[in-house]
Scaffold this motif. Structure first.
Motif, PDB file in Angstrom:
ATOM      1  N   TRP A 146      -9.087  -3.829  -0.587  1.00 10.08           N
ATOM      2  CA  TRP A 146      -8.701  -2.796  -1.551  1.00 10.08           C
ATOM      3  C   TRP A 146      -8.072  -3.407  -2.796  1.00 10.08           C
ATOM      4  O   TRP A 146      -8.398  -3.058  -3.919  1.00 10.08           O
ATOM      5  CB  TRP A 146      -7.747  -1.802  -0.910  1.00 10.08           C
ATOM      6  N   LYS A 147      -7.153  -4.345  -2.620  1.00  7.98           N
ATOM      7  CA  LYS A 147      -6.463  -4.924  -3.766  1.00  7.98           C
ATOM      8  C   LYS A 147      -6.202  -6.410  -3.531  1.00  7.98           C
ATOM      9  O   LYS A 147      -6.089  -6.862  -2.390  1.00  7.98           O
ATOM     10  CB  LYS A 147      -5.140  -4.204  -4.046  1.00  7.98           C
ATOM     11  N   ILE A 204       0.866  -1.182   0.000  1.00  9.61           N
ATOM     12  CA  ILE A 204       0.000   0.000   0.000  1.00  9.61           C
ATOM     13  C   ILE A 204       0.902   1.231   0.000  1.00  9.61           C
ATOM     14  O   ILE A 204       1.758   1.381   0.868  1.00  9.61           O
ATOM     15  CB  ILE A 204      -0.922   0.027   1.235  1.00  9.61           C
ATOM     16  N   THR A 205       0.700   2.101  -0.991  1.00 12.85           N
ATOM     17  CA  THR A 205       1.523   3.291  -1.144  1.00 12.85           C
ATOM     18  C   THR A 205       0.662   4.543  -1.012  1.00 12.85           C
ATOM     19  O   THR A 205      -0.569   4.466  -0.922  1.00 12.85           O
ATOM     20  CB  THR A 205       2.210   3.293  -2.518  1.00 12.85           C
ATOM     21  N   GLU A 206       1.310   5.689  -1.055  1.00  6.30           N
ATOM     22  CA  GLU A 206       0.552   6.943  -1.040  1.00  6.30           C
ATOM     23  C   GLU A 206      -0.355   7.054  -2.261  1.00  6.30           C
ATOM     24  O   GLU A 206      -1.422   7.671  -2.195  1.00  6.30           O
ATOM     25  CB  GLU A 206       1.494   8.139  -0.973  1.00  6.30           C
ATOM     26  N   GLN A 207       0.074   6.466  -3.363  1.00  3.09           N
ATOM     27  CA  GLN A 207      -0.765   6.484  -4.563  1.00  3.09           C
ATOM     28  C   GLN A 207      -2.057   5.697  -4.336  1.00  3.09           C
ATOM     29  O   GLN A 207      -3.130   6.093  -4.813  1.00  3.09           O
ATOM     30  CB  GLN A 207       0.006   5.902  -5.755  1.00  3.09           C
ATOM     31  N   ASP A 208      -1.968   4.612  -3.581  1.00  6.22           N
ATOM     32  CA  ASP A 208      -3.185   3.880  -3.211  1.00  6.22           C
ATOM     33  C   ASP A 208      -4.109   4.761  -2.378  1.00  6.22           C
ATOM     34  O   ASP A 208      -5.328   4.781  -2.585  1.00  6.22           O
ATOM     35  CB  ASP A 208      -2.836   2.613  -2.419  1.00  6.22           C
ATOM     36  N   ASP A 212      -4.308   7.971  -2.370  1.00  9.60           N
ATOM     37  CA  ASP A 212      -4.906   8.986  -3.253  1.00  9.60           C
ATOM     38  C   ASP A 212      -6.066   8.393  -4.046  1.00  9.60           C
ATOM     39  O   ASP A 212      -7.097   9.036  -4.246  1.00  9.60           O
ATOM     40  CB  ASP A 212      -3.853   9.547  -4.204  1.00  9.60           C
ATOM     41  N   LYS A 213      -5.885   7.157  -4.499  1.00  5.90           N
ATOM     42  CA  LYS A 213      -6.938   6.509  -5.274  1.00  5.90           C
ATOM     43  C   LYS A 213      -8.155   6.203  -4.424  1.00  5.90           C
ATOM     44  O   LYS A 213      -9.299   6.291  -4.873  1.00  5.90           O
ATOM     45  CB  LYS A 213      -6.405   5.220  -5.904  1.00  5.90           C
ATOM     46  N   ILE A 214      -7.918   5.814  -3.174  1.00  4.68           N
ATOM     47  CA  ILE A 214      -9.034   5.572  -2.257  1.00  4.68           C
ATOM     48  C   ILE A 214      -9.898   6.820  -2.154  1.00  4.68           C
ATOM     49  O   ILE A 214     -11.131   6.757  -2.216  1.00  4.68           O
ATOM     50  CB  ILE A 214      -8.490   5.121  -0.886  1.00  4.68           C
ATOM     51  N   LYS A 215      -9.262   7.968  -2.011  1.00  2.00           N
ATOM     52  CA  LYS A 215     -10.006   9.229  -1.983  1.00  2.00           C
ATOM     53  C   LYS A 215     -10.697   9.502  -3.320  1.00  2.00           C
ATOM     54  O   LYS A 215     -11.867   9.911  -3.371  1.00  2.00           O
ATOM     55  CB  LYS A 215      -9.060  10.385  -1.648  1.00  2.00           C
ATOM     56  N   GLU A 216      -9.971   9.273  -4.407  1.00  2.00           N
ATOM     57  CA  GLU A 216     -10.524   9.521  -5.746  1.00  2.00           C
ATOM     58  C   GLU A 216     -11.777   8.678  -5.984  1.00  2.00           C
ATOM     59  O   GLU A 216     -12.712   9.121  -6.662  1.00  2.00           O
ATOM     60  CB  GLU A 216      -9.461   9.198  -6.802  1.00  2.00           C
ATOM     61  N   TYR A 217     -11.806   7.482  -5.429  1.00  2.00           N
ATOM     62  CA  TYR A 217     -12.927   6.574  -5.640  1.00  2.00           C
ATOM     63  C   TYR A 217     -14.068   6.810  -4.647  1.00  2.00           C
ATOM     64  O   TYR A 217     -14.959   5.988  -4.497  1.00  2.00           O
ATOM     65  CB  TYR A 217     -12.452   5.121  -5.548  1.00  2.00           C
TER      66      TYR A 217
END
Length: 414
Positions: free
Chosen positions: A380-381, A110-114, A116-121
């Protein structure tokens, strides 16, 4: 030592704890239907319906407790292939070698990009399953073999969440000596559940109190508001309620009182609800506030007709939280269906013709679970190829789950 109901009541006092709505953590959500209320002189204020501040989240499964079934590629790449649990892999790799590969896993799964995507979704919450070995003082290092150094990554994750306004539910997923046999989610593929004895209850309480203190003292945890005392315990252990649940609640509150944490900043303490089958926490929590409950709704294993019509009807009519087991979060659910039919043509997730059903079923479940506090999807993944039924990110990317969860109301057709 067993705690009496009287001592619990005396200690708890008027505890309110906090949930996201109490701090307006999620802000004004798009589904927050507002109505103006007159307050005189042509002025008005907004009041929101119950769709406001619902928990909509995902589990970060296999981050701090790896379940090989859902991430086989990662498991094999770590050198854990052929083993059933983290305990077994550490036995295979040794402490130093195991520490190294698990640190790499924590750094990349799990990265910061994940985040960010959680928020985006459109999600606002993460449920983080952890094992008791995160607090290394609790581990019997002579007989228990677990990776070390995870706390640094837990702190980092909490800060990532806080900086994005994401609520965190911290879940004791793996208990000392295992609360279920033959389950890698406990971190050890134990032949029997050894958790249900005072020694291990005390170790679990030490984990919970240590994390309680850390949450209140470390600003990284400023959006961590819920602490789940135990995930999915085995049934038929009456002292789980009378001894462990009572003691866990008592000691968490004692730590908060020693830190002078005001009532409205205390943690919400979460328990599996009576529907799980391991007892009713309200037997020792009558009169308590500042608590919440958890239930897991996997229709894959439900005693129902395994047809699309039945799945939709069951979810549309779903109820939970009986016997005052509220407020409640549906902490785990998925789009997985009965093993006997899951790859039949009418259920195959790789066939575009089936996506409309899965989208409607996702929406029906969301609509049901938002009757109370909300939900966190498992997970999540995953690394299950084209099978996104256990992966929220995978299902969004496949066009099955919309990026805006507010679309559920129009898609459920209940």
């Amino acid at each position: 030592m067993k705690y009496s109901l009287i001592s619990l009541l005396a200690l708890a006092g008027a505890v309110s704890a906090w949930l996201p709505a109490d701090r307006n953590l999620f802000g004004e959500q798009p589904n927050s239907v507002a109505r103006s209320i007159s307050i005189g002189n042509g002025r008005s204020v907004k009041r929101f319906t119950s769709g406001y501040n619902k928990i909509r989240g995902v589990n970060l499964g296999s981050l701090f407790i790896i379940e090989p079934w859902m991430c086989g590629d990662e498991w094999n790449a770590m050198g854990c292939g052929g083993t059933k649990s983290e305990f077994d892999c550490m036995m295979k790799l040794g402490q130093d070698g195991g520490n190294a590969v698990f640190k790499k896993h924590w750094d990349t799964w799990i990265t910061e990009q994940d985040m960010d995507k959680i928020k985006e979704y459109g999600l606002n919450t993460i449920r983080v399953p952890v094992g008791y070995w995160l607090v290394e003082d609790v581990v019997d290092k002579a007989s228990e073999h677990f990776p070390q150094g995870g706390m640094e990554y837990m702190d980092r994750l909490a800060e990532w969440a806080a900086s994005r306004g994401i609520y965190v539910i911290l879940d004791l997923h793996g208990a000392p000596a295992a609360q279920e046999p033959n389950q890698p989610f406990t971190g050890q593929y134990a032949p029997s559940s050894g958790f249900f004895q005072d020694y291990n209850y005390d170790r679990a309480v030490k984990f919970l109190t240590t994390m309680t203190e850390r949450i209140h003292k470390n600003t990284a945890y400023r959006t961590t508001g819920m602490l789940e005392v135990l995930n999915e315990p085995e049934r038929n252990h009456p002292d789980l309620i009378t001894t462990f649940y009572a003691k866990a609640h008592d000691q968490i509150r004692a730590v908060e009182q020693s830190l002078n944490v005001p009532a409205d900043k205390q943690l919400t303490i979460q328990f599996m609800d009576k529907g799980w089958g391991a007892g009713n926490p309200r037997d020792v929590l009558q009169g308590k506030d500042g608590v919440a409950f958890d239930n897991h709704r996997y229709l894959k294993w439900a005693p129902i007709e395994h047809s699309k019509t039945s799945y939709l009807a069951t979810s549309c009519a779903d109820t939970f939280g009986q016997d005052d087991n509220k407020p409640i979060v549906i902490g785990e659910w998925s789009l997985a269906v009965d093993t006997a039919v899951e790859w039949a043509a009418e259920w195959d997730p790789t066939k575009d013709d089936n996506k409309a059903f899965y989208k409607q079923w996702w929406a029906a479940q969301v609509q049901a679970y938002e009757k109370d506090l909300g939900w966190t999807f498992w997970s999540w993944k995953t690394q299950l190829g084209g099978d996104w039924r256990w992966s929220y990110s995978g299902a969004v990317d496949a066009g099955v789950i919309p990026k805006d969860p507010n679309e559920a109301a129009g898609l459920a057709k209940c």
